[in-house]
Design a protein around this motif. Structure first.
Motif, PDB file in Angstrom:
ATOM      1  N   GLY A 129      -1.247   3.465 -17.330  1.00 52.99           N
ATOM      2  CA  GLY A 129      -0.879   4.680 -16.963  1.00 52.99           C
ATOM      3  C   GLY A 129      -1.653   5.389 -16.072  1.00 52.99           C
ATOM      4  N   VAL A 130      -1.405   4.914 -14.588  1.00 55.52           N
ATOM      5  CA  VAL A 130      -1.987   5.406 -13.519  1.00 55.52           C
ATOM      6  C   VAL A 130      -1.393   6.693 -12.813  1.00 55.52           C
ATOM      7  N   HIS A 131      -1.792   7.667 -12.528  1.00 55.51           N
ATOM      8  CA  HIS A 131      -1.208   9.064 -12.136  1.00 55.51           C
ATOM      9  C   HIS A 131      -1.760   9.289 -10.658  1.00 55.51           C
ATOM     10  N   LEU A 132      -1.244   9.295  -9.412  1.00 62.35           N
ATOM     11  CA  LEU A 132      -1.696   9.460  -8.176  1.00 62.35           C
ATOM     12  C   LEU A 132      -0.805  10.259  -7.538  1.00 62.35           C
ATOM     13  N   SER A 133      -1.319  11.190  -6.657  1.00 60.51           N
ATOM     14  CA  SER A 133      -0.271  11.696  -5.596  1.00 60.51           C
ATOM     15  C   SER A 133      -1.085  11.941  -4.464  1.00 60.51           C
ATOM     16  N   VAL A 134      -0.367  11.996  -3.165  1.00 59.39           N
ATOM     17  CA  VAL A 134      -1.057  11.972  -2.024  1.00 59.39           C
ATOM     18  C   VAL A 134      -0.257  13.099  -1.085  1.00 59.39           C
ATOM     19  N   ASP A 135      -0.892  14.121  -0.726  1.00 63.10           N
ATOM     20  CA  ASP A 135      -0.065  15.238   0.157  1.00 63.10           C
ATOM     21  C   ASP A 135       0.195  14.701   1.493  1.00 63.10           C
ATOM     22  N   GLU A 136       1.077  15.442   2.196  1.00 62.41           N
ATOM     23  CA  GLU A 136       1.239  15.287   3.600  1.00 62.41           C
ATOM     24  C   GLU A 136       0.004  15.336   4.391  1.00 62.41           C
ATOM     25  N   GLY A 137      -0.458  14.484   5.380  1.00 65.44           N
ATOM     26  CA  GLY A 137      -1.482  14.925   6.033  1.00 65.44           C
ATOM     27  C   GLY A 137      -2.672  14.527   5.334  1.00 65.44           C
ATOM     28  N   GLU A 138      -2.698  13.865   4.134  1.00 65.65           N
ATOM     29  CA  GLU A 138      -4.086  13.744   3.263  1.00 65.65           C
ATOM     30  C   GLU A 138      -4.444  12.310   3.477  1.00 65.65           C
ATOM     31  N   PHE A 139      -5.864  11.957   3.381  1.00 62.27           N
ATOM     32  CA  PHE A 139      -6.231  10.592   3.322  1.00 62.27           C
ATOM     33  C   PHE A 139      -7.187  10.666   1.973  1.00 62.27           C
ATOM     34  N   VAL A 140      -6.262   9.819   1.140  1.00 60.06           N
ATOM     35  CA  VAL A 140      -7.019   9.454  -0.157  1.00 60.06           C
ATOM     36  C   VAL A 140      -7.265   8.104  -0.279  1.00 60.06           C
ATOM     37  N   SER A 141      -8.491   7.743  -1.074  1.00 61.02           N
ATOM     38  CA  SER A 141      -8.940   6.604  -1.068  1.00 61.02           C
ATOM     39  C   SER A 141      -9.134   6.170  -2.741  1.00 61.02           C
ATOM     40  N   VAL A 142      -8.972   4.938  -3.148  1.00 62.19           N
ATOM     41  CA  VAL A 142      -9.102   4.448  -4.490  1.00 62.19           C
ATOM     42  C   VAL A 142     -10.165   3.556  -4.705  1.00 62.19           C
ATOM     43  N   VAL A 143     -11.164   3.906  -5.198  1.00 62.84           N
ATOM     44  CA  VAL A 143     -12.514   2.968  -4.918  1.00 62.84           C
ATOM     45  C   VAL A 143     -12.482   2.101  -6.500  1.00 62.84           C
ATOM     46  N   GLY A 144     -12.798   1.060  -6.285  1.00 59.91           N
ATOM     47  CA  GLY A 144     -13.003   0.312  -7.402  1.00 59.91           C
ATOM     48  C   GLY A 144     -13.496  -1.251  -7.345  1.00 59.91           C
ATOM     49  N   SER A 145     -14.105  -1.800  -7.896  1.00 55.18           N
ATOM     50  CA  SER A 145     -14.543  -3.072  -7.998  1.00 55.18           C
ATOM     51  C   SER A 145     -13.612  -4.272  -7.812  1.00 55.18           C
ATOM     52  N   SER A 146     -14.099  -5.496  -7.320  1.00 48.60           N
ATOM     53  CA  SER A 146     -12.938  -6.388  -7.161  1.00 48.60           C
ATOM     54  C   SER A 146     -12.229  -6.836  -8.699  1.00 48.60           C
ATOM     55  N   ALA A 147     -11.207  -7.280  -8.393  1.00 41.38           N
ATOM     56  CA  ALA A 147     -10.295  -7.558  -9.610  1.00 41.38           C
ATOM     57  C   ALA A 147      -9.927  -6.205 -10.502  1.00 41.38           C
ATOM     58  N   SER A 148     -10.095  -5.145 -10.148  1.00 41.93           N
ATOM     59  CA  SER A 148      -9.932  -4.144 -11.026  1.00 41.93           C
ATOM     60  C   SER A 148      -8.474  -3.604 -10.966  1.00 41.93           C
ATOM     61  N   GLY A 149      -7.700  -4.216 -10.132  1.00 41.24           N
ATOM     62  CA  GLY A 149      -6.286  -3.718 -10.158  1.00 41.24           C
ATOM     63  C   GLY A 149      -5.835  -3.018  -8.918  1.00 41.24           C
ATOM     64  N   LYS A 150      -6.868  -2.838  -8.018  1.00 40.40           N
ATOM     65  CA  LYS A 150      -6.599  -2.254  -6.819  1.00 40.40           C
ATOM     66  C   LYS A 150      -5.517  -2.382  -6.076  1.00 40.40           C
ATOM     67  N   SER A 151      -5.529  -3.659  -5.681  1.00 43.49           N
ATOM     68  CA  SER A 151      -4.471  -4.330  -4.647  1.00 43.49           C
ATOM     69  C   SER A 151      -3.274  -4.173  -5.693  1.00 43.49           C
ATOM     70  N   THR A 152      -3.024  -4.172  -6.657  1.00 43.53           N
ATOM     71  CA  THR A 152      -1.628  -4.297  -7.315  1.00 43.53           C
ATOM     72  C   THR A 152      -1.258  -2.948  -7.386  1.00 43.53           C
ATOM     73  N   LEU A 153      -2.284  -1.900  -7.412  1.00 43.18           N
ATOM     74  CA  LEU A 153      -1.706  -0.394  -7.645  1.00 43.18           C
ATOM     75  C   LEU A 153      -1.193  -0.134  -6.147  1.00 43.18           C
ATOM     76  N   LEU A 154      -1.857  -0.564  -5.156  1.00 41.94           N
ATOM     77  CA  LEU A 154      -1.437  -0.472  -3.911  1.00 41.94           C
ATOM     78  C   LEU A 154      -0.067  -1.036  -3.373  1.00 41.94           C
ATOM     79  N   LYS A 155      -0.148  -2.034  -3.968  1.00 42.27           N
ATOM     80  CA  LYS A 155       1.233  -2.906  -3.619  1.00 42.27           C
ATOM     81  C   LYS A 155       2.443  -2.183  -4.311  1.00 42.27           C
ATOM     82  N   ILE A 156       2.126  -1.915  -5.476  1.00 43.89           N
ATOM     83  CA  ILE A 156       3.153  -1.019  -5.962  1.00 43.89           C
ATOM     84  C   ILE A 156       3.470   0.334  -5.291  1.00 43.89           C
TER      85      ILE A 156
END
Lengths: 256, 276
Positions: B21-48
């Protein structure tokens, strides 16, 4: 691959001398019909020293004989890789295709050239196309299998890059998949060429066509055993040279 | 209006829950980062989010449209460069430009590629193959490749994760400058394991809790003027406060016992002054 240095050359001489000694001992003791190395050279030097001489249809210099065989091998090998490479690509890239055709291929793969050739003769009714058919069928498999594993072994990253760069199917194939698989394909080609050269002798023996294998069989029937030995040595040297040449191409491509 | 929106994303690998259940939105012109430790599912989130992978449940929309495959408007920077080793740096970038602007004449595509390679300081290495370039230079090529397609959104998957610390900080700084140097503001979604990297580049940062079943923290705004410099941020009080809050999320989310807490610290590649 060993480096070509004087030291390595000296080492490899040991093996050659040992083989020669074994041959000489065998011919002097239990295998009385086997010509000794010296006798073999005496009787076959005319073929080696005048390699391009043509005295009759089945009585030609060793260079000519090898040339006939090589031409046949080249045709069969070309046919093998023209069919084998796309087939390998399909098997590697489509799971459905793999499931459909892999079992058949695994059954066809171990069939000996001696079994294919009669079938080729039945189908084509002539020795030349039958020989090409046999060479192609027997030597195709390493190309098919290696190309297939190459496509499978392609890193997931490259697939993602192709998606991210919005490449069309054709571009993905030519700019990503093929370059990524080329080292594997060429390993397949090298093995296929080796097999094609193995098969050619059997083909020519059975069809009696001029070439190194045909000549070998004829000389056996004429009881000139020294010529058999000369043919064997020639087959070995030619096969070795082919393998080395392909090996050089292969290493070049691996560097890229 | 948000340019890209992730709603209630859930991802399971078999029975293992990666995102819950991840919610996230990025506005136009905005730089958003997601910080997490390794193997936390970050890459999966980005690929989706980028459309390279499909979620088990939930939706991704880009400019109002549902994302089904990688969008023509997007660019992606991979952690491991992902350059094609049989092409030169210029060819690698040009291939991307060709994909994004197929109607352009060849000359214009090449010029565009060369221009962006010059922007990342590789004007002298156009003809070099990736194998002849250092790790830092390869990642510069990858960044040039992403910017050269003038993307509507830029996805960055731990873009400096494979680099040594020194090169990493240099490239972070260069990316910060590049983001302000291009004509229009960059919309970007970056995932990283470095809190400082996120603070240096982002307008907004979220922390991803440790899996299984990772969720996102509320977002933390970074109201510091851009482009920022890593040196100044080291002593900046605002940055320090953000660092502390992120650390709380990352460590708190993992249960708070001392062992996971230590792991959390290591994951950020820096000792976090939790007591500050």
């Amino acid at each position: 691959m060993m480096k070509l240095t004087l030291r390595n050359f000296a080492y490899s001489l040991v093996g050659i001398i040992a083989l020669g000694a074994l041959w000489w001992i065998a011919s002097a003791t239990f295998a009385r019909d086997l010509p000794s190395p010296g006798k073999t050279w005496e009787e076959s030097k005319v073929y080696v020293l005048q390699p391009l001489e043509k005295r009759g249809e089945m009585d030609q210099g060793i260079g000519r004989m090898a040339y006939y065989s090589l031409t046949r091998v080249a045709k069969g090998f070309l046919l093998a890789i023209l069919i084998g490479t796309p087939l390998g690509f399909l098997l590697g890239s489509s799971n459905t295709f793999f499931r459909m055709f892999d079992p058949t291929i695994q059954v066809l793969r171990p069939i000996s050239p001696l079994a294919w050739l009669p079938l080729g003769l039945v189908i084509f009714r002539q020795s030349e196309p039958a020989a090409l058919f046999t060479i192609a069928l027997c030597s195709m498999w390493p190309t098919v299998i290696n190309t297939m594993s190459g496509v499978r072994a392609m890193p997931e990253d490259y697939r993602n890059v192709a998606k991210v760069l919005q490449l069309s199917r054709w571009k993905t194939l030519t700019k990503v998949s093929i370059p990524a698989t080329i080292p594997y394909i060429f390993t397949g080609y090298r093995l296929s060429l080796g097999l094609a050269w193995l098969v050619i002798v059997a083909c020519e023996m059975l069809t009696g066509t001029p070439g190194i294998g045909g000549f070998l069989w004829q000389e056996y029937n004429s009881l000139i055993y020294s010529h058999i030995l000369m043919c064997i040595l020639t087959i070995g040297v030619v096969g070795f040279t082919l393998d080395r040449l392909m090996g050089i191409v292969e290493t070049r491509l691996r560097v890229v | 209006m948000s340019f890209i929106e992730l709603k209630d994303l859930t991802m399971n690998y078999g029975t293992r829950s990666v995102l819950a259940g991840v919610h996230l939105s990025v506005d136009e012109g905005e730089f958003v980062s997601v910080v997490g430790s390794s193997a936390s599912g970050k890459s999966t989130l980005l690929k989706i989010a980028a459309g390279l992978m499909e979620a088990t449940r939930g939706s991704v929309t880009m400019a109002g449209e549902p994302v089904k495959e990688f969008s023509r408007k997007a660019a992606f920077v991979f952690q491991n460069y992902s350059l094609l080793p049989w092409f030169s740096a210029l060819e690698n970038v040009r291939l991307a430009v060709e994909g994004a602007f197929p109607d352009w004449p060849k000359k214009r595509q090449t010029d565009q590629a060369a221009r962006y390679l010059q922007m990342v300081g590789l004007g002298a290495a156009l003809a070099k193959r990736p194998g002849q370039l250092s790790g830092g230079m390869r990642q510069r090529v990858a960044i040039a490749r992403a910017f050269a397609v003038e993307p509507g959104i830029l996805f960055l998957d731990e873009p400096f994760g494979a680099l040594d610390a020194l090169t990493r900080s240099t490239l972070q700084q260069e990316l910060a400058l590049l983001c302000t140097a291009v004509e229009r503001p960059v919309t970007a979604l970056m995932i990283t394991n470095s809190v400082d990297e996120a603070i240096l580049l982002s307008d907004r940062i979220l922390a991803l809790s440790r899996g299984p079943g990772a969720t996102l923290s509320p977002s933390i705004a970074v109201p510091l003027a851009k482009p920022r410099s890593a040196n100044l941020l080291m002593h900046d009080e605002g940055a320090a406060r953000i660092r502390v809050r992120l650390a709380e999320f990352l460590i708190g989310a993992s249960g708070g016992n001392s062992r996971t807490r230590q792991r959390g610290d290591q994951a950020m590649g820096k000792t976090v002054p939790v007591e500050a």
